[in-house]
Design an enzyme around this catalytic site. Structure first.
Site, PDB file in Angstrom:
ATOM      1  NE  ARG A 104      36.375  19.345  21.741  1.00 26.94           N
ATOM      2  CZ  ARG A 104      37.286  19.072  20.819  1.00 26.94           C
ATOM      3  NH1 ARG A 104      37.824  17.880  20.748  1.00 26.94           N
ATOM      4  NH2 ARG A 104      37.655  19.981  19.961  1.00 26.94           N
ATOM      5  CB  THR A 108      40.583  20.150  30.019  1.00 21.95           C
ATOM      6  OG1 THR A 108      39.159  20.227  29.810  1.00 21.95           O
ATOM      7  CG2 THR A 108      40.962  21.104  31.123  1.00 21.95           C
ATOM      8  CG  ASP A 200      32.613  24.522  16.810  1.00 26.59           C
ATOM      9  OD1 ASP A 200      31.398  24.205  16.817  1.00 26.59           O
ATOM     10  OD2 ASP A 200      33.271  24.644  17.845  1.00 26.59           O
ATOM     11  CG  ASP A 203      30.784  27.839  16.880  1.00 23.62           C
ATOM     12  OD1 ASP A 203      29.859  28.013  17.702  1.00 23.62           O
ATOM     13  OD2 ASP A 203      31.988  27.953  17.165  1.00 23.62           O
TER      14      ASP A 203
HETATM   15  C1  PRP Z   1      31.559  19.101  19.606  1.00 22.40           C
HETATM   16  C2  PRP Z   1      30.892  17.937  18.894  1.00 22.40           C
HETATM   17  C3  PRP Z   1      31.034  16.825  19.888  1.00 22.40           C
HETATM   18  C4  PRP Z   1      32.357  17.117  20.526  1.00 22.40           C
HETATM   19  C5  PRP Z   1      33.377  16.198  19.944  1.00 22.40           C
HETATM   20  O1  PRP Z   1      30.706  19.666  20.519  1.00 22.40           O
HETATM   21  O2  PRP Z   1      29.574  18.198  18.505  1.00 22.40           O
HETATM   22  O3  PRP Z   1      30.000  16.788  20.847  1.00 22.40           O
HETATM   23  O4  PRP Z   1      32.690  18.479  20.206  1.00 22.40           O
HETATM   24  O5  PRP Z   1      34.595  16.328  20.599  1.00 22.40           O
HETATM   25  P1  PRP Z   1      35.223  15.159  21.481  1.00 22.40           P
HETATM   26  O6  PRP Z   1      35.020  13.879  20.714  1.00 22.40           O
HETATM   27  O7  PRP Z   1      36.663  15.562  21.572  1.00 22.40           O
HETATM   28  O8  PRP Z   1      34.551  15.136  22.807  1.00 22.40           O
HETATM   29  P2  PRP Z   1      31.107  20.985  21.372  1.00 22.40           P
HETATM   30  O9  PRP Z   1      31.744  20.577  22.648  1.00 22.40           O
HETATM   31  O10 PRP Z   1      31.886  21.914  20.499  1.00 22.40           O
HETATM   32  O11 PRP Z   1      29.725  21.585  21.753  1.00 22.40           O
HETATM   33  P3  PRP Z   1      28.553  22.200  20.804  1.00 22.40           P
HETATM   34  O12 PRP Z   1      27.955  21.037  20.044  1.00 22.40           O
HETATM   35  O13 PRP Z   1      27.624  22.803  21.777  1.00 22.40           O
HETATM   36  O14 PRP Z   1      29.185  23.207  19.883  1.00 22.40           O
HETATM   37  N1  URA Z   2      34.147  19.407  17.618  1.00 19.64           N
HETATM   38  C1  URA Z   2      33.845  19.940  16.422  1.00 19.64           C
HETATM   39  O1  URA Z   2      32.785  20.563  16.250  1.00 19.64           O
HETATM   40  N2  URA Z   2      34.738  19.800  15.428  1.00 19.64           N
HETATM   41  C2  URA Z   2      35.889  19.125  15.562  1.00 19.64           C
HETATM   42  O2  URA Z   2      36.657  19.017  14.587  1.00 19.64           O
HETATM   43  C3  URA Z   2      36.182  18.565  16.818  1.00 19.64           C
HETATM   44  C4  URA Z   2      35.291  18.722  17.835  1.00 19.64           C
END
Ligand code: PRP
Ligand code: URA
Length: 209
Positions: A104, A108, A200, A203
């Protein structure tokens, strides 16, 4: 119309409390996410079709029920969805695993695709998409769109924690996809994080912050 199932089982809610706790470190976080995914998989697969088979016990022949028809693909949305795969595989060890890489964009909040590798026969499989977090719903909705482009027809989405906005976004974009969540939380904050949420997920799983 999508069916939204909140799996408010006591064991799931208990483990979610530890997952949400900011003092839970990566090792415990990983184990708990896997355990909750396994418990959720029990409910996510509740409507799988059965067929009658004849087997022979040490005593006599008998008719039993076994899973019929479709095979399963588990498709985690990278990275955080990976944390749920082993839990689902514990219940469905013969499932194949595809991967969709999306992150994400922090400004944006729109998902950016960087990887997609799926089982060749994805169209013949019951697909379970895993991601712990359904926030704006952009990542899950895009992942499902991609899966459909690659031929997937039967898709269900499994998340630990969702915001109402994310549930609505996926329902609107993909009314044919059923959604399973451990908890629908209160809201999104101005940075797009789920409140109260767990922070997160990627993370915390991989210790990257
Ligand atoms: C997080 C989570 C989802 C997304 C959710 O991933 O695991 O995939 O955000 O957000 P949304 O519903 O607003 O799209 P992230 O983009 O942080 O990537 P990561 O899993 O690599 O940390
Ligand atoms: N992605 C995450 O990992 N946590 C949130 O709360 C939203 C998006």
């Amino acid at each position: 119309m999508s069916k939204v199932t909140q799996i408010a089982h006591p064991l799931i809610l208990h483990k979610l409390a530890f997952i949400r706790d900011k003092n839970t470190g990566s090792k415990d976080f990983r184990e708990l996410v896997e355990e909750v995914a396994m418990l959720m998989a029990y409910e996510v697969t509740r409507d799988f079709q059965l067929e009658e088979v004849e087997i022979e016990t040490p005593i006599c022949k008998t008719k039993c029920k076994m899973l019929a028809g479709k095979k399963v693909a588990i498709v985690p949305i990278l990275r955080a969805g990976l944390g749920m795969v082993d839990g689902v595989l514990k219940l469905i060890p013969a499932a194949k695993v595809g991967h969709i890489g999306l992150y994400r964009d922090e400004k944006t909040l729109k998902p950016v695709e960087y990887f997609c590798k799926l089982p060749q026969d994805i169209g013949d499989r019951e697909v379970i998409v895993t991601d712990p977090m359904l926030a704006t719903g952009g990542s899950a909705a895009d992942a499902i769109t991609l899966l459909k482009k690659k031929g997937a027809k039967n898709i269900r989405l499994m998340c630990l924690i969702a915001a109402p906005e994310g549930v609505k976004a996926v329902m609107d974009a993909h009314p044919d996809v059923d959604i399973y969540v451990g908890s629908v939380d209160e809201k999104l904050n101005e940075s797009g994080y789920i409140v109260p949420g767990l922070g997160d997920a990627g993370d915390r799983l991989f210790g990257t912050k």
